[in-house]
Design an enzyme around this catalytic site. Structure first.
Site, short mmCIF file in Angstrom:
data_model
loop_
_atom_site.label_atom_id
_atom_site.label_comp_id
_atom_site.label_asym_id
_atom_site.label_seq_id
_atom_site.Cartn_x
_atom_site.Cartn_y
_atom_site.Cartn_z
N THR A 1 -2.97 44.51 19.69
CA THR A 1 -4.34 44.44 19.62
C THR A 1 -4.28 45.83 19.07
OG1 THR A 1 -3.78 43.60 21.96
CG2 THR A 1 -6.00 45.19 21.75
N CYS B 1 2.21 40.50 20.63
CA CYS B 1 1.70 40.69 21.53
C CYS B 1 4.02 41.51 21.78
CB CYS B 1 1.23 40.73 22.68
SG CYS B 1 1.32 42.32 24.26
N SER C 1 -0.50 49.85 24.11
CA SER C 1 -1.07 50.35 25.71
C SER C 1 -0.52 50.38 26.65
CB SER C 1 -2.21 48.92 25.46
OG SER C 1 -1.16 47.97 25.52
N GLY D 1 -6.10 44.37 24.90
CA GLY D 1 -6.29 42.27 24.91
C GLY D 1 -7.59 42.76 25.88
N CYS E 1 1.14 47.96 19.15
CA CYS E 1 0.40 47.17 19.26
C CYS E 1 -0.29 46.14 18.61
CB CYS E 1 -0.29 47.62 20.31
SG CYS E 1 -1.89 47.37 21.19
N1 DGL Z 1 1.40 45.64 23.43
C1 DGL Z 1 0.45 44.38 23.01
C2 DGL Z 1 -0.48 43.87 22.29
O1 DGL Z 1 1.16 43.83 21.35
C3 DGL Z 1 -0.27 44.24 24.48
C4 DGL Z 1 -2.01 45.03 24.94
C5 DGL Z 1 -3.26 44.71 25.61
O2 DGL Z 1 -2.65 46.24 26.54
O3 DGL Z 1 -3.42 43.52 26.89
O4 DGL Z 1 -1.38 43.40 21.70
#
Ligand code: DGL
Length: 259
Positions: free
Chosen positions: A75, A183, A11, A43, A73
């Protein structure tokens, strides 16, 4: 085909922490990294929106001839990887919070997990939790606001330190001895967390495991690049290239993409 790049998306800038692990383990692999920063954070979005954005990211990486896709990611993995695997004919590697090693090693029978709302509320996460951590206490904490600050280039800010203190308190009060980072953005919090956490609390994340899994799957599909020449590394973002460049270090150039 083996010379084609590994496609990686997140993201935003957080997945570059995973890219670093992959590049370190597989230095001759060409890579394309896509940061969908204009749509971050994922998220707080609905499962369907996360799926739609993940499909769009995958299509972009496949247009660039990616031979394998890393969903860097948590999420997007916990909400969309099943759909991606059913929809596209290319191997996918995902990342999930490393709850299992934490549950196996905890001495206080209590571990903390910091992740997004989308990850913590996913059915994949609740399945993994039930499977590996049903006999210990898991203190879940949504990291509201952390991704936004990192995307704005405010990693080392007073606001960040205040948020982290707030989120760590219930975990420390419950006597955790492991903190799971759920995350990929949170990897960049490591120096701050080491400063804020008592020495006996260990931090676990899944970055290295993802790189090892990427290598194993490339081997399995006979897709490892046999050419031992300097890899071509491309980075794209629809957000601020400078924020990503500062996290990547080493003077890597990031291209802005209207995406
Ligand atoms: N790097 C994403 C993850 O591992 C971030 C999530 C987000 O954009 O909220 O969940």
């Amino acid at each position: 085909m083996s010379k084609h790049p590994i496609g990686i998306f997140d993201s935003g800038v957080g997945g570059t922490s995973i890219w670093k692990e992959i590049h370190q383990l597989l230095p001759y692999e060409n890579t394309i990294y896509l940061a969908d920063s204009a749509n971050a954070p994922y998220g707080i979005k609905s499962k369907q929106t996360i799926i739609d954005l993940s499909v769009k990211n995958t299509q972009f990486l496949l247009e660039k001839n990616s031979k394998l896709i890393v969903v860097a990611c948590n999420t997007a993995t916990t909400n969309a990887i099943d759909y991606l695997r059913q929809t596209f004919d290319v191997p996918f590697i995902g990342i999930e919070p490393a709850i299992k090693p934490a549950a196996l090693q905890t001495k206080t029978q209590t571990v903390g997990i910091l992740a997004t709302k989308g990850t913590l509320s996913s059915s994949l996460f609740s399945k993994t939790s039930t499977l590996f951590a049903s006999n210990i206490k898991v203190v879940e904490q949504i990291g509201d606001g952390i991704v936004e600050l990192i995307e704005q280039g405010k990693l080392y800010s007073n606001e960040m330190v205040s948020l982290l203190k707030l989120y760590l308190k219930p975990m420390l009060d419950a006597n955790i001895d492991y903190l799971v980072l759920g995350c990929t953005h949170y990897r960049y919090l490591m120096p701050l967390l080491l400063d804020l956490l008592p020495k006996h609390v260990k931090i676990i994340d899944s970055g290295e495991a993802v790189a090892r899994q990427t290598k194993a799957v490339l081997e399995q599909h006979q897709l490892l690049n046999s050419l031992k020449v300097k890899a071509q590394l491309h980075f794209f973002t629809n957000g601020n290239p400078e924020v990503m460049e500062s996290l990547l270090e080493n003077n890597y150039k990031v291209d802005f993409l209207n995406f």
